[in-house]
Design a protein around this motif. Structure first.
Motif: not given
Length: 583
Positions: A518-536
């Motif tokens: 439900l989140i369309v972020y235009n396949n932005n590579p930096i967004d993808k990178w930041c999501f992958e780097n995020t921990a809890l």
């Protein structure tokens, strides 16, 4: 099954020298399978049963049973659903209290018998009554111990330390006989009742005993002369800097009692990690620490959590009585589909260590190749989110756009970085960042720091070129005064969003929406990178917030943070925003 071979153990296996032993009863029932426990606790119990045969250890039930009786007759629960009811201890709790008090050794330095166990580590899953139990032990020690007993409640933060203190104080207030000889104020709990003062004796003002609370963030901990120190949720401590002053403070006592109580955590190489490494060396016979009672309710494997719910009791001794089985079932089911829930449940409900390098989201969660054109949202309203960086770091800005009748959230974003930062990147990262700059995902600020006016200009450009009006923009940097004023001069409404536990619910919603595409972020590579780097990061209330993976400061999470900030603004203003979307 344990063979009661000690010469003083009676034919009735739960009795020693004619006195019923809750510890022996617990050991026997664990050994014959009536009670299920993990290997680590069984190892400690095997060590304790040997004490009954050791001629250098004296078994004296008086202090332990006195405190058990005090808890069951004087203490009452203060929280629903047990509020007002007597604190009747379960067998595992009585066995634990006994294990602390009944074993004594002769101390040549002070020429008398003293308690063997002076250092206690109590690890048990959440909602099994650990804080009320230790609070009750502290209150029992306050009344049953010697005159002048000073007790200190501590934790990583003041709120958690206050939970234990308030538990002690509430039990005190629930009992007429206890409250009438004591008093409390913001400084602590003390002996002596101002309405009915006693001139002499243990319950008079002359007794300088006290119960106080501190946190890891509280200063001036050195120099306190205390007899009992209890530290809650030690899994949150990064090192021993807040622990050592407390341990040193009890060192002047003949019979100090230092208790650490906790669940497992997610901090890598924190204080609890080192403490458990030492504890397991003791249990494995690799380290000699006879004064240390190590009471660990742990699973023997993660696999048994998923395969056999009868094994859940290994880390949850109060299951079915203190902790509801239906609650735990619900948590396990939710953790099957939610990564964040799984990390929390495994660490908090089953004491299985979760590495904080564990990513918040999987590759499949993040993957969404849908795209959109900003022309589709001409003259629409949006929700903004900004993460204003420190000098020389990445800055992120984004706007969430929505359509009436469409549950998806469409994100337009821009990243900003100082020119000098590009020069200092590794070869691999430099190549990556230059590609992002070339493709228009990243704006470079001249010099050594981000020019926040470029962020403002990006929002203005969205309005001038597409008529996109940002309803409200959340930002995280309280010190960005000039940027906020500049935004407001252009007519943008801004709102500070603190990066704290208030991000928990919007973060959960971001995760759910990503999993549902439900989140369309235009396949932005930096967004993808930041999501992958995020921990809890979790607290004991199951709140969560984003964090960098420990030891990987070069990996940025700004895009994930701004998404969560924007979701926070969206959640807080959803009704009004959706009215604007529907125009």
């Amino acid at each position: 099954m344990i063979q009661a071979q000690a010469p003083n153990v009676q034919a009735e296996p739960y009795s020693y020298n004619g006195t019923h032993s809750f510890l022996l009863e617990y050991i026997f029932k664990c050994k014959n399978g009536e009670i299920t426990i993990g290997h680590e606790l069984m190892t400690q119990l095997d060590m304790l049963i040997e004490h009954f045969n050791n001629p250098e250890i004296k078994i004296d039930f008086e202090d332990g049973h006195k405190r058990i009786k005090f808890i069951e007759t004087k203490c009452k629960h203060f929280e629903a659903p047990f509020a007002g009811k007597p604190f009747i201890l379960e067998l595992f709790q009585k066995a634990f209290v006994e294990a602390i008090y009944i074993f004594q050794i002769y101390d040549d330095e002070i020429n008398r018998w003293i308690r063997l166990h002076q250092d206690v580590l109590f690890l048990v899953a959440r909602k099994n009554g650990k804080t009320p139990l230790i609070s009750a032990i502290c209150l029992a020690e306050f009344f049953c111990g010697e005159i002048g007993t000073r007790i200190l409640c501590s934790s990583n933060d003041y709120e958690q330390a206050d939970l234990m203190f308030q538990a002690i104080n509430s039990m005190r207030e629930e009992s007429k006989s206890l409250s009438k000889v004591t008093r409390s104020n913001i400084k602590g709990i003390f002996f002596g009742n101002p309405k009915k003062p006693k001139k002499t004796g243990k319950f008079s003002y002359k007794n300088k005993g006290q119960i106080k609370k501190i946190s890891a963030k509280t200063g001036a901990k050195e120099g306190k002369n205390i007899r009992v120190g209890a530290v809650d949720e030690v899994h949150e401590l990064k090192d021993n800097t807040s622990i050592m002053p407390i341990r040193q403070a009890v060192s002047t006592q003949d019979e100090p009692l230092y208790i650490e109580l906790t669940t497992e955590g997610v901090i890598n190489e924190g204080y609890l990690d080192e403490r458990l490494r030492e504890a397991r060396k003791v249990l494995n016979g690799e380290l000699d620490r006879p004064r240390w009672l190590i009471w660990l309710y742990t699973q023997d494997s993660e696999r048994e959590v998923w395969k056999n719910e009868d094994m859940w009791v290994k880390s949850n001794p109060g299951l079915g009585v203190i902790k509801k089985r239906s609650f735990l079932k619900k948590m396990v089911e939710e953790s099957k589909t939610s990564k964040s829930m799984r990390v929390f449940v495994m660490s908090k409900d089953f004491n299985i260590k979760q590495n904080n390098a564990t990513a918040w989201l999987t590759t499949e969660d993040i993957k969404n190749e849908d795209t959109f054109n900003l022309e589709e949202f001409r003259n629409c309203f949006g929700i903004g989110g900004v993460d204003l960086s420190k000098t020389g770091d990445l800055t992120s800005a984004r706007v969430i756009l929505m359509r009436s009748g469409d549950p998806k959230k469409y994100i337009v974003q821009m990243y900003f970085i100082p020119e000098s930062k590009i020069k200092n990147l590794s070869v691999a990262d430099k190549k990556l960042f230059k590609e992002w700059i070339q493709d228009g995902y990243l704006t470079v600020s001249p010099g050594n720091e981000n020019d926040f006016s470029l962020v403002t200009a990006w929002f203005v450009k969205l309005y001038k070129e597409y008529g996109i009006r940002v309803f409200k923009t959340g930002y995280d940097k309280w010190s960005a005064v000039y940027w906020r004023k500049e935004m407001e001069e252009y007519g943008f409404d801004t709102e500070r969003v603190a990066q704290d536990w208030s991000l928990s619910e919007p973060m959960k919603l971001v995760e759910a929406d990503l999993k549902s595409n439900l989140i369309v972020y235009n396949n932005n590579p930096i967004d993808k990178w930041c999501f992958e780097n995020t921990a809890l990061n979790f607290n004991s209330k199951m709140d969560m917030m984003p964090k960098k993976v420990q030891g990987q400061d070069n990996k940025k999470i700004d895009g994930a943070v701004t998404t969560i900030i924007a979701y926070k603004i969206y959640s807080d203003n959803r009704s009004e925003f959706m009215q604007l979307v529907g125009r």
